[in-house]
Design a protein around this motif. Structure first.
Motif, PDB file in Angstrom:
ATOM      1  N   ASN A 255       0.813  -1.220   0.000  1.00 12.95           N
ATOM      2  CA  ASN A 255       0.000   0.000   0.000  1.00 12.95           C
ATOM      3  C   ASN A 255       0.845   1.267   0.000  1.00 12.95           C
ATOM      4  O   ASN A 255       0.306   2.368  -0.097  1.00 12.95           O
ATOM      5  N   LYS A 256       2.161   1.116   0.116  1.00 19.24           N
ATOM      6  CA  LYS A 256       3.059   2.266   0.153  1.00 19.24           C
ATOM      7  C   LYS A 256       3.810   2.381  -1.172  1.00 19.24           C
ATOM      8  O   LYS A 256       3.860   1.437  -1.948  1.00 19.24           O
ATOM      9  N   GLU A 257       4.376   3.561  -1.378  1.00 18.22           N
ATOM     10  CA  GLU A 257       5.220   3.763  -2.556  1.00 18.22           C
ATOM     11  C   GLU A 257       6.574   3.130  -2.305  1.00 18.22           C
ATOM     12  O   GLU A 257       7.248   3.419  -1.311  1.00 18.22           O
ATOM     13  N   ILE A 258       6.992   2.250  -3.208  1.00 20.84           N
ATOM     14  CA  ILE A 258       8.236   1.494  -3.058  1.00 20.84           C
ATOM     15  C   ILE A 258       9.203   1.907  -4.159  1.00 20.84           C
ATOM     16  O   ILE A 258       8.842   1.919  -5.341  1.00 20.84           O
ATOM     17  N   ASN A 259      10.412   2.244  -3.765  1.00 17.50           N
ATOM     18  CA  ASN A 259      11.493   2.514  -4.717  1.00 17.50           C
ATOM     19  C   ASN A 259      12.449   1.331  -4.707  1.00 17.50           C
ATOM     20  O   ASN A 259      13.029   1.004  -3.666  1.00 17.50           O
ATOM     21  N   ASN A 260      12.605   0.689  -5.867  1.00 19.62           N
ATOM     22  CA  ASN A 260      13.503  -0.456  -5.992  1.00 19.62           C
ATOM     23  C   ASN A 260      14.782   0.017  -6.678  1.00 19.62           C
ATOM     24  O   ASN A 260      14.787   0.347  -7.859  1.00 19.62           O
ATOM     25  N   PHE A 261      15.890   0.023  -5.919  1.00 17.88           N
ATOM     26  CA  PHE A 261      17.144   0.537  -6.449  1.00 17.88           C
ATOM     27  C   PHE A 261      17.887  -0.487  -7.297  1.00 17.88           C
ATOM     28  O   PHE A 261      18.830  -0.122  -8.004  1.00 17.88           O
ATOM     29  N   ASN A 262      17.489  -1.763  -7.251  1.00 16.49           N
ATOM     30  CA  ASN A 262      18.179  -2.773  -8.038  1.00 16.49           C
ATOM     31  C   ASN A 262      17.854  -2.697  -9.518  1.00 16.49           C
ATOM     32  O   ASN A 262      18.547  -3.295 -10.335  1.00 16.49           O
ATOM     33  N   ASN A 263      16.783  -2.002  -9.874  1.00 19.01           N
ATOM     34  CA  ASN A 263      16.412  -1.879 -11.283  1.00 19.01           C
ATOM     35  C   ASN A 263      16.974  -0.610 -11.910  1.00 19.01           C
ATOM     36  O   ASN A 263      16.624  -0.268 -13.041  1.00 19.01           O
ATOM     37  N   ALA A 327      24.622   1.117 -11.135  1.00 20.51           N
ATOM     38  CA  ALA A 327      23.609   0.866 -10.106  1.00 20.51           C
ATOM     39  C   ALA A 327      24.226   0.598  -8.740  1.00 20.51           C
ATOM     40  O   ALA A 327      23.512   0.554  -7.741  1.00 20.51           O
ATOM     41  N   ASP A 328      25.552   0.458  -8.693  1.00 19.24           N
ATOM     42  CA  ASP A 328      26.244   0.191  -7.428  1.00 19.24           C
ATOM     43  C   ASP A 328      26.269   1.470  -6.600  1.00 19.24           C
ATOM     44  O   ASP A 328      26.868   2.479  -7.008  1.00 19.24           O
ATOM     45  N   TYR A 329      25.650   1.428  -5.431  1.00 18.14           N
ATOM     46  CA  TYR A 329      25.572   2.628  -4.612  1.00 18.14           C
ATOM     47  C   TYR A 329      26.950   3.035  -4.085  1.00 18.14           C
ATOM     48  O   TYR A 329      27.233   4.234  -3.946  1.00 18.14           O
ATOM     49  N   GLU A 330      27.795   2.060  -3.777  1.00 17.84           N
ATOM     50  CA  GLU A 330      29.125   2.392  -3.257  1.00 17.84           C
ATOM     51  C   GLU A 330      29.928   3.173  -4.298  1.00 17.84           C
ATOM     52  O   GLU A 330      30.615   4.146  -3.969  1.00 17.84           O
TER      53      GLU A 330
END
Length: 393
Positions: A255-263, A327-330
């Motif tokens: 029910n919440k807004e989800i941000n998927n960082f893996n995509n 896509a690598d956050y580091e």
């Protein structure tokens, strides 16, 4: 005396009926031997063909092909063909083409209905489970709902075999209206009593088919950012950046807004730079080009835009947007850090000063004249012209 007599009469009638059926069967075998042999030959060919298909299904399963592929699903369905269904089908073919006596024909039809109903339920179960697992993925580490597949299998099996039993009873002449109504009322009662559990279950099924995230994905919902560790039947467990394990129900999560960082194919950095108002206009006009050069010096970066965005309370604000194609956050974090240090070094060399929050207070006299908050001073040059002195007026 009446009860033993009635029992004896019933036994005699049963024996007479069995003898009559045996006689009819014997006459049928004698008078229709050719038709029976031809039908039996055709039934044997069909039975051998079905057994061959079942063996082919087993061979597909034992092959190296992953079960999640369509070929694997087809093999699973074929391999679940039962010998009871094969024999019942062959007997039904023989009975249908050999002028079978009514009593024997009815018995064979009942056996075939039972076998066909259960076989259809088995095939449907394997097909549905195969499609679900094909959608989810067979590898356990990539499964979005590994812990919930057991209950999904149970629900599908119970539903399909309940339908099969109702069809069998209906074909046997049993009135199933009351049974269906009772099952419907019971299902409604169970649904109302466990609506929260079923809501989370359907939310889990939504995760299966929509795949908003998988186990191991980095996501953000509300103010929480973390990695998905487990997706269960009722809850999802997330490991936040500070190490805490957060448990949230599947219904509330979806029910919440989800941000998927893996995509992500890239990550965008947005920097707000504030410089002092005393900066000359000529130097301000050079800032966008300076920032473009700094971003271009780093690998896997792409400039988006840069320019003055407005007048702040104590600064002239510039906005810098650039993408890091990773896509690598580091890697993104390290690149943004390097860009910030280069900007600081370039501004220091160019004499551009960053602004910090300042505030000046003015005091008004009774007549409305503005009074400075500190005494006015005048700079006086000393005798050696290099020693300034501050003298109050």
């Amino acid at each position: 005396m009446s009860q033993p007599k009635n029992a004896a009469d019933a036994g005699a009638k049963l024996s007479e009926k069995v003898l009559r059926i045996a006689g009819e069967t014997s006459d049928w075998l004698t008078t229709n031997s050719v038709d029976i042999l031809l039908a039996a030959a055709a039934a044997s060919v069909i039975a051998l063909l079905m057994m061959g298909l079942r063996s082919y299904g087993h061979r597909i399963i034992t092959d190296n092909s992953p079960d999640g592929k369509w070929r694997g699903i087809f093999g699973r369905v074929l391999s679940r063909t039962t010998m009871f269904f094969i024999v019942a089908s062959a007997a039904a073919i023989v009975a249908a083409h050999a002028e079978t006596p009514p009593n024997l024909l009815r018995f064979i039809e009942i056996i075939f209905v039972v076998a066909a109903s259960f076989q259809a339920a088995i095939w449907a179960r394997e097909l549905i489970l195969g499609l679900i697992q094909h959608r989810v993925g067979y590898e356990e580490q990539h499964s979005t709902l590994g812990s919930a597949m057991g209950i999904v299998r149970l629900l599908i099996t119970v539903s399909l075999f309940a339908i099969a039993i109702i069809l069998i009873l209906s074909n046997l002449g049993v009135n199933v209206t009351g049974l269906v109504a009772g099952l419907g009322i019971g299902g409604i009662a169970i649904g109302l009593a466990a609506q929260g559990i079923f809501a989370d279950l359907f939310a889990a099924l939504s995760i299966i088919f929509d795949k908003p995230f998988r186990r191991g994905d980095a996501i953000r919902y509300d103010t929480t950012t973390g990695t998905v560790e487990q997706i269960g039947l009722k809850t999802t467990r997330i490991r936040s950046l500070d190490g805490q394990e957060i448990v949230i129900s599947n219904t509330n999560l979806l029910n919440k807004e989800i941000n998927n960082f893996n995509n992500l194919e890239h990550r965008r950095a947005a920097l707000i730079l504030g410089v002092i108002y005393q900066t000359p206009v000529e130097l301000l006009s050079r800032i966008p080009d300076m920032l473009r050069e700094i971003v271009a010096r780093h690998e896997r970066t792409q400039m988006i835009r840069c320019g003055m965005r407005g007048f702040g309370p104590s600064s002239l604000d510039f906005e810098l947007l650039f993408d890091v194609r990773s896509a690598d956050y580091e890697y993104f974090f390290a690149t943004r850090n390097a860009v910030c240090l280069d900007i600081l070094s370039a501004f220091n060399e160019a004499g551009i000063q960053f602004a910090y929050p300042t505030q000046t207070t003015f005091t008004a006299a009774p007549d409305g004249t503005m009074i400075m908050p500190y005494p006015q001073v005048k700079m006086m040059v000393g005798p050696d012209s290099s020693d300034p002195h501050v003298v109050e007026r």
